[in-house]
Design an enzyme around this catalytic site. Structure first.
Site, short mmCIF file in Angstrom:
data_model
loop_
_atom_site.label_atom_id
_atom_site.label_comp_id
_atom_site.label_asym_id
_atom_site.label_seq_id
_atom_site.Cartn_x
_atom_site.Cartn_y
_atom_site.Cartn_z
N PRO A 1 -30.32 -72.83 22.84
CA PRO A 1 -29.08 -73.50 23.28
C PRO A 1 -27.84 -72.98 22.55
CG PRO A 1 -30.84 -75.11 22.99
CD PRO A 1 -31.40 -73.79 22.54
N GLU B 1 -30.04 -60.53 29.89
CA GLU B 1 -30.43 -59.33 29.12
C GLU B 1 -29.20 -58.61 28.58
OE1 GLU B 1 -33.89 -57.15 30.30
OE2 GLU B 1 -34.71 -58.89 31.36
C1 LIG Z 1 -32.19 -66.86 35.42
C2 LIG Z 1 -32.17 -66.62 33.94
C3 LIG Z 1 -33.27 -66.02 33.34
C4 LIG Z 1 -33.27 -65.83 31.96
N1 LIG Z 1 -34.42 -65.33 31.37
C5 LIG Z 1 -34.47 -65.28 30.01
C6 LIG Z 1 -35.69 -64.93 29.36
O1 LIG Z 1 -36.73 -64.66 29.99
N2 LIG Z 1 -35.70 -64.90 28.00
C7 LIG Z 1 -34.60 -65.19 27.24
O2 LIG Z 1 -34.68 -65.15 26.03
N3 LIG Z 1 -33.42 -65.52 27.85
C8 LIG Z 1 -33.33 -65.58 29.19
N4 LIG Z 1 -32.17 -65.94 29.82
C9 LIG Z 1 -30.98 -66.18 29.00
C10 LIG Z 1 -29.91 -65.10 29.16
O3 LIG Z 1 -30.36 -63.88 28.59
C11 LIG Z 1 -28.61 -65.62 28.55
O4 LIG Z 1 -28.14 -66.63 29.39
C12 LIG Z 1 -27.58 -64.54 28.36
O5 LIG Z 1 -27.99 -63.64 27.36
C13 LIG Z 1 -26.22 -65.10 27.98
O6 LIG Z 1 -26.36 -65.99 26.93
P1 LIG Z 1 -25.73 -67.45 27.02
O7 LIG Z 1 -26.09 -68.02 28.34
O8 LIG Z 1 -26.10 -68.23 25.81
O9 LIG Z 1 -24.19 -67.19 27.01
P2 LIG Z 1 -23.25 -66.93 25.74
O10 LIG Z 1 -23.95 -66.15 24.71
O11 LIG Z 1 -22.66 -68.26 25.38
O12 LIG Z 1 -22.16 -66.03 26.42
C14 LIG Z 1 -21.30 -66.56 27.44
C15 LIG Z 1 -20.29 -65.50 27.81
O13 LIG Z 1 -19.51 -65.23 26.65
C16 LIG Z 1 -19.04 -63.91 26.74
N5 LIG Z 1 -19.35 -63.18 25.48
C17 LIG Z 1 -20.38 -63.39 24.63
N6 LIG Z 1 -20.31 -62.52 23.61
C18 LIG Z 1 -19.23 -61.73 23.83
C19 LIG Z 1 -18.63 -60.63 23.16
N7 LIG Z 1 -19.15 -60.13 22.02
N8 LIG Z 1 -17.52 -60.07 23.70
C20 LIG Z 1 -16.98 -60.55 24.85
N9 LIG Z 1 -17.51 -61.58 25.54
C21 LIG Z 1 -18.62 -62.17 25.04
C22 LIG Z 1 -19.73 -63.24 27.94
O14 LIG Z 1 -18.85 -63.22 29.03
C23 LIG Z 1 -20.88 -64.16 28.22
O15 LIG Z 1 -21.27 -64.14 29.59
C24 LIG Z 1 -32.14 -66.16 31.19
C25 LIG Z 1 -31.02 -66.75 31.80
C26 LIG Z 1 -31.04 -67.00 33.14
C27 LIG Z 1 -29.87 -67.72 33.76
#
Ligand SMILES: Cc1cc2nc3c(=O)[nH]c(=O)nc-3n(C[C@H](O)[C@H](O)[C@H](O)COP(=O)(O)OP(=O)(O)OC[C@H]3O[C@@H](n4cnc5c(N)ncnc54)[C@H](O)[C@@H]3O)c2cc1C
Length: 405
Positions: A144, A384
């Site tokens: 989370p 990813e």
């Molecule tokens: C359908 C689905 C399948 C998934 N499958 C898996 C899985 O099998 N295993 C797993 O571990 N995870 C999985 N995920 C998680 C997915 O990898 C994450 O949702 C993704 O990495 C983004 O992380 P977050 O949602 O926490 O967003 P955050 O980390 O909160 O990021 C939100 C946004 O902030 C911005 N951001 C973040 N960092 C930066 C930066 N350095 N510079 C500029 N902008 C930035 C980007 O625009 C990003 O989209 C899945 C998610 C979905 C929706």
């Protein structure tokens, strides 16, 4: 409606080996026969544990799809260019269903590659059933409060030394295949570093929430996994104590080249559907393909698809050549191919007009892909490694870490 594969007419496979062309031919035939008839239903059905396409998953195993990335000594196909063949397979699957491509990417590329570096006893127990499609793998880094940032300070799921093993407590979020997985590769904090563990989902203390309800990729089930004092033997460490971040990033590098390929598969599918419609649909006394706006727009997309495919194949080729961090191509491929999929899906709906907004026309039951791909493609810009992270990686190769951070 079966659209013409414009790929075969527009592009020349000058750079692909006979081996990759053969794999592509096999997977294309498999996907047309086994994925295409189910794809519409998979893409529309709401998520539940029962909606996991189990029979198709098993058929993929029986066909040998999961053996493509692995060497013969591991029970794999023993190809000369295994990663190139694997991501080519991902493109072929995504052409019909991005959910199936995503299941394949996580099961085979992420979880499967982790087994490749497990100690022999663990590998022997899990790898062959994974290759046969008898068990399902998952890969969990996201929490989370942590995902884009996978530093030890951000990760809360912790593994503490406990007798001859470790006890894991924490929560992983959005984990693909979680509701049906038999094992999961989990990134945990171990003191100040990170370590990757294999956790059997039947272990006491593991529980899974109901599947998330999503915009798209509905056949790709995701859910929270809770670890409540789960004991794992030390033998279940993957890649060495304290090496978890390197292991996770290496797997995610392979995985995101696969995501790039899935973007190209979806882009090609929308392109083919759009070309067929532009040649057939009439307005103002001529077919839509006679309007220069759409001629130029499709010329741009044909060029972008060609660039995108070459980019992901180049990244895969560098991995096959032994490079574990094929930058900047892997990052370029991930953002370029997935942005393309989102752009062309939006325009594909425009080409189809009101029909593009439908997934099924009640009058005659006809179905359309553009709407589904519009919904499915969006997540490929996020998971990813969000595309902003990919641009950060590219910027690092341009300006250096000392400037970019
Ligand atoms: C359908 C689905 C399948 C998934 N499958 C898996 C899985 O099998 N295993 C797993 O571990 N995870 C999985 N995920 C998680 C997915 O990898 C994450 O949702 C993704 O990495 C983004 O992380 P977050 O949602 O926490 O967003 P955050 O980390 O909160 O990021 C939100 C946004 O902030 C911005 N951001 C973040 N960092 C930066 C930066 N350095 N510079 C500029 N902008 C930035 C980007 O625009 C990003 O989209 C899945 C998610 C979905 C929706």
């Amino acid at each position: 409606m079966k659209n013409e594969r414009c790929q075969d007419r527009l592009y020349h496979d000058l750079l692909l080996s006979e081996e990759t062309l053969q794999v592509r031919k096999e997977i294309r035939e498999f996907a047309e026969e086994n994925v295409a008839p189910l794809a519409h239903d998979i893409g529309q059905r709401s998520e539940s544990k029962e909606s996991f396409p189990r029979a198709l998953f098993k058929a993929m195993g029986s066909f040998g799809l999961f053996r493509i990335p692995f060497g013969r000594e591991m029970g794999g196909r023993g190809l000369k260019r295994p990663i190139t063949a694997t991501v080519t397979a991902v493109e072929e699957l995504a052409y019909h269903s991005n959910s199936i491509a995503a299941i394949y990417d996580v099961h085979c590329i992420l979880a499967g590659s982790a087994l490749n570096i497990a100690i022999p006893a663990v590998r022997e127990r899990y790898l062959e059933p994974l290759l046969a499609g008898d068990i399902v793998g998952a890969f969990a880094t996201t929490e989370p409060e942590a995902s884009s940032d996978l530093s030890p300070q951000a990760i809360r799921t912790a593994a503490k030394v406990d007798g001859n093993g470790y006890t894991i407590s924490g929560l992983k979020r959005f984990i693909t295949n979680a509701p049906v997985a038999d094992f999961v590769i989990v990134l945990c904090r171990t003191d100040a570093a990170l370590t990757t563990f294999l956790v059997d989902m039947a272990s006491p203390g593991v529980s899974v929430s109901p599947p998330d309800l999503k915009l798209g990729n509905r056949g790709q089930l995701t859910a929270d996994i809770h670890f409540d004092g789960v004991h794992v033997p030390a033998a279940h460490i993957i890649g060495g104590l304290g090496k978890g971040l390197n292991v996770a990033l290496m797997m995610l590098t392979y995985g995101r080249v696969g995501i790039a390929a899935s973007g190209v598969g979806m882009a090609q599918a929308v392109f083919d559907e759009s070309v067929a419609r532009l040649l057939e649909r009439k307005a103002f006394g001529k077919v839509l393909a006679q309007f220069q706006h759409w001629q130029f727009r499709m010329a741009e997309y044909a060029t972008r698809i060609e660039c995108a495919r070459n980019l992901y194949l180049k990244a895969a080729s560098r991995i096959d050549d032994g490079e574990t961090s094929p930058e900047p191509e892997a990052a370029m491929a991930k953002f370029f191919c997935t942005e393309l999929a989102c752009d062309i899906a939006r325009d594909g709906i425009q080409v189809l007009g009101g029909y593009g907004f439908m997934h099924r026309l009640a009058n005659d039951g006809s179905t359309f892909r553009a709407e589904e791909i519009y919904r499915d493609s969006k997540i490929t810009e996020i998971y990813e490694g969000a595309n902003e992270i990919q641009k950060w990686l590219i910027a690092r190769t341009i300006f250096g870490r000392q400037v970019v951070g």
